[in-house]
Design a protein around this motif. Structure first.
Motif, PDB file in Angstrom:
ATOM      1  N   GLN A 105       1.291  -0.968   0.256  1.00  0.00           N
ATOM      2  CA  GLN A 105      -0.086   0.131  -0.178  1.00  0.00           C
ATOM      3  C   GLN A 105       0.867   1.470  -0.225  1.00  0.00           C
ATOM      4  O   GLN A 105       1.650   1.628   0.558  1.00  0.00           O
ATOM      5  CB  GLN A 105      -0.845  -0.107   1.092  1.00  0.00           C
ATOM      6  CG  GLN A 105      -1.811  -0.907   1.372  1.00  0.00           C
ATOM      7  CD  GLN A 105      -2.898  -0.602   0.413  1.00  0.00           C
ATOM      8  OE1 GLN A 105      -3.573   0.110   0.241  1.00  0.00           O
ATOM      9  NE2 GLN A 105      -3.362  -1.929  -0.276  1.00  0.00           N
ATOM     10  N   ARG A 106       0.557   2.007  -0.741  1.00  0.00           N
ATOM     11  CA  ARG A 106       1.088   3.439  -0.614  1.00  0.00           C
ATOM     12  C   ARG A 106       0.401   4.673  -0.344  1.00  0.00           C
ATOM     13  O   ARG A 106      -0.837   4.357  -1.374  1.00  0.00           O
ATOM     14  CB  ARG A 106       1.758   3.881  -1.907  1.00  0.00           C
ATOM     15  CG  ARG A 106       3.277   3.029  -2.335  1.00  0.00           C
ATOM     16  CD  ARG A 106       4.196   2.967  -1.884  1.00  0.00           C
ATOM     17  NE  ARG A 106       5.691   2.611  -2.025  1.00  0.00           N
ATOM     18  CZ  ARG A 106       4.955   1.233  -0.998  1.00  0.00           C
ATOM     19  NH1 ARG A 106       4.650   0.826   0.144  1.00  0.00           N
ATOM     20  NH2 ARG A 106       7.334   0.727  -1.511  1.00  0.00           N
ATOM     21  N   GLU A 107       0.102   4.846   0.616  1.00  0.00           N
ATOM     22  CA  GLU A 107      -0.555   6.753   0.884  1.00  0.00           C
ATOM     23  C   GLU A 107       0.706   8.039   0.230  1.00  0.00           C
ATOM     24  O   GLU A 107       1.685   8.161   1.102  1.00  0.00           O
ATOM     25  CB  GLU A 107      -0.528   6.733   2.898  1.00  0.00           C
ATOM     26  CG  GLU A 107      -1.551   5.952   2.995  1.00  0.00           C
ATOM     27  CD  GLU A 107      -1.846   4.877   4.138  1.00  0.00           C
ATOM     28  OE1 GLU A 107      -1.260   5.977   5.160  1.00  0.00           O
ATOM     29  OE2 GLU A 107      -2.798   3.814   4.450  1.00  0.00           O
ATOM     30  N   TYR A 108       0.524   8.985  -0.016  1.00  0.00           N
ATOM     31  CA  TYR A 108       0.865   9.983  -0.102  1.00  0.00           C
ATOM     32  C   TYR A 108      -0.426  10.944  -0.709  1.00  0.00           C
ATOM     33  O   TYR A 108      -1.172  11.097  -0.789  1.00  0.00           O
ATOM     34  CB  TYR A 108       1.327   9.574  -1.768  1.00  0.00           C
ATOM     35  CG  TYR A 108       0.896   9.482  -3.050  1.00  0.00           C
ATOM     36  CD1 TYR A 108       0.458  10.132  -4.312  1.00  0.00           C
ATOM     37  CD2 TYR A 108       0.192   8.540  -3.145  1.00  0.00           C
ATOM     38  CE1 TYR A 108      -0.689   9.602  -5.028  1.00  0.00           C
ATOM     39  CE2 TYR A 108      -0.433   7.605  -3.598  1.00  0.00           C
ATOM     40  CZ  TYR A 108      -0.832   8.293  -5.194  1.00  0.00           C
ATOM     41  OH  TYR A 108      -1.729   7.970  -6.048  1.00  0.00           O
ATOM     42  N   ILE A 109       0.304  12.270  -0.914  1.00  0.00           N
ATOM     43  CA  ILE A 109      -0.361  13.371  -0.718  1.00  0.00           C
ATOM     44  C   ILE A 109      -0.255  13.960  -2.238  1.00  0.00           C
ATOM     45  O   ILE A 109       0.906  13.852  -2.836  1.00  0.00           O
ATOM     46  CB  ILE A 109       0.169  14.272   0.154  1.00  0.00           C
ATOM     47  CG1 ILE A 109      -0.052  13.835   1.496  1.00  0.00           C
ATOM     48  CG2 ILE A 109      -0.401  16.130   0.043  1.00  0.00           C
ATOM     49  CD1 ILE A 109      -0.197  14.814   2.849  1.00  0.00           C
ATOM     50  N   ARG A 110      -1.421  14.787  -2.514  1.00  0.00           N
ATOM     51  CA  ARG A 110      -1.287  15.615  -4.271  1.00  0.00           C
ATOM     52  C   ARG A 110      -0.841  16.323  -3.750  1.00  0.00           C
ATOM     53  O   ARG A 110      -1.655  17.280  -3.025  1.00  0.00           O
ATOM     54  CB  ARG A 110      -2.442  15.290  -5.341  1.00  0.00           C
ATOM     55  CG  ARG A 110      -2.273  13.609  -5.623  1.00  0.00           C
ATOM     56  CD  ARG A 110      -1.372  13.473  -6.979  1.00  0.00           C
ATOM     57  NE  ARG A 110      -1.297  12.565  -7.546  1.00  0.00           N
ATOM     58  CZ  ARG A 110      -0.036  11.780  -8.109  1.00  0.00           C
ATOM     59  NH1 ARG A 110       1.253  12.572  -8.167  1.00  0.00           N
ATOM     60  NH2 ARG A 110      -0.151  10.633  -9.055  1.00  0.00           N
ATOM     61  N   HIS A 111      -0.167  17.172  -4.071  1.00  0.00           N
ATOM     62  CA  HIS A 111       0.183  18.873  -3.966  1.00  0.00           C
ATOM     63  C   HIS A 111       0.001  19.392  -5.126  1.00  0.00           C
ATOM     64  O   HIS A 111       1.200  18.968  -6.112  1.00  0.00           O
ATOM     65  CB  HIS A 111       1.152  19.305  -3.080  1.00  0.00           C
ATOM     66  CG  HIS A 111       1.211  20.667  -2.817  1.00  0.00           C
ATOM     67  ND1 HIS A 111       1.189  21.673  -3.588  1.00  0.00           N
ATOM     68  CD2 HIS A 111       0.982  21.060  -1.468  1.00  0.00           C
ATOM     69  CE1 HIS A 111       2.201  22.401  -2.824  1.00  0.00           C
ATOM     70  NE2 HIS A 111       1.305  22.267  -1.305  1.00  0.00           N
ATOM     71  N   PRO A 112      -0.271  20.726  -5.631  1.00  0.00           N
ATOM     72  CA  PRO A 112      -0.366  21.720  -7.125  1.00  0.00           C
ATOM     73  C   PRO A 112       0.662  22.040  -7.036  1.00  0.00           C
ATOM     74  O   PRO A 112       1.253  22.884  -8.066  1.00  0.00           O
ATOM     75  CB  PRO A 112      -1.191  22.806  -6.570  1.00  0.00           C
ATOM     76  CG  PRO A 112      -1.799  22.474  -4.761  1.00  0.00           C
ATOM     77  CD  PRO A 112      -1.505  21.603  -4.465  1.00  0.00           C
ATOM     78  N   GLY A 113       1.565  22.505  -6.659  1.00  0.00           N
ATOM     79  CA  GLY A 113       2.472  23.411  -6.593  1.00  0.00           C
ATOM     80  C   GLY A 113       2.936  23.907  -5.719  1.00  0.00           C
ATOM     81  O   GLY A 113       1.787  24.633  -5.366  1.00  0.00           O
TER      82      GLY A 113
END
Length: 194
Positions: A41-49
């Motif tokens: 499993q991979r948990e991660y955050i998407r960020h607009p930069g």
């Protein structure tokens, strides 16, 4: 899919989706195939930069901000920075953020590069810009934004870093880039404000 020299390291997404959608952060949880055939499993955050600006005053000091950062529970010393709006050009964001947060505009800008500050759990990329030929003006802080402007020499920032008082990753990278540029090791290409 074409094979690459990194195939023995690459993880491939099998399925997954959004766990949380906030104002600008999105948290995801994916099921991935590992290079050895097992899964994880991979948990991660998407960020607009984002963009960070290293503002150089004519006397060699650096324009900095002191701002309370809620996750840290304390006031942090950092270079001006801000989130990219959807479709926004990084230089335009840097120019906007410098004026909004500090009231200063810059006659010349140089793009240093991008840093990825939390690669284990976020895709955030922060574009690093240098700004010089600063002219003071009026701050235009966002609602709910409170910060204090301060100035420091590079030597003072070094001492704060060694003493554990300067711990912001993007600011430490900006300081490193400044020192390497001043030593002639990492070139910057300057251009007039667009």
């Amino acid at each position: 899919m074409a094979r690459t020299e990194d195939d023995h390291l690459v993880e491939r997404r099998l399925d997954g989706g959004s766990v949380y959608e906030g104002h600008f952060l999105r948290v995801r949880k994916d099921h991935v195939a590992l290079p050895d055939g097992s899964t994880a499993q991979r948990e991660y955050i998407r960020h607009p930069g984002a963009v960070m600006i290293v503002p150089l005053l004519d006397d060699g000091r650096l324009l900095m901000e002191r701002q309370y950062r809620y996750p840290m529970g304390r006031v942090m010393l950092e270079f001006p920075a801000g989130k990219l709006d959807a479709g926004e050009d990084p230089l335009a964001c840097g120019q906007r953020e410098l004026i909004e947060e500090t009231g200063y505009s810059a006659a010349e800008w140089a793009y240093a590069g991008v840093l990825h500050n939390a690669i284990a759990y976020s895709d955030e990329g922060i574009h690093i810009f240098f700004a010089r030929g600063l002219t003071g003006g009026q701050q235009k802080l966002d609602a709910g934004e409170f910060l204090e402007l301060v100035t420091h020499t590079p030597a003072e920032l070094d001492a704060l870093a060694v003493g554990g008082m300067l711990t912001d990753a993007k600011t430490l990278i900006g300081l490193l880039w400044l020192q390497r540029w001043q030593q002639g090791d990492w070139p910057l290409s300057w251009s007039a404000r667009a």
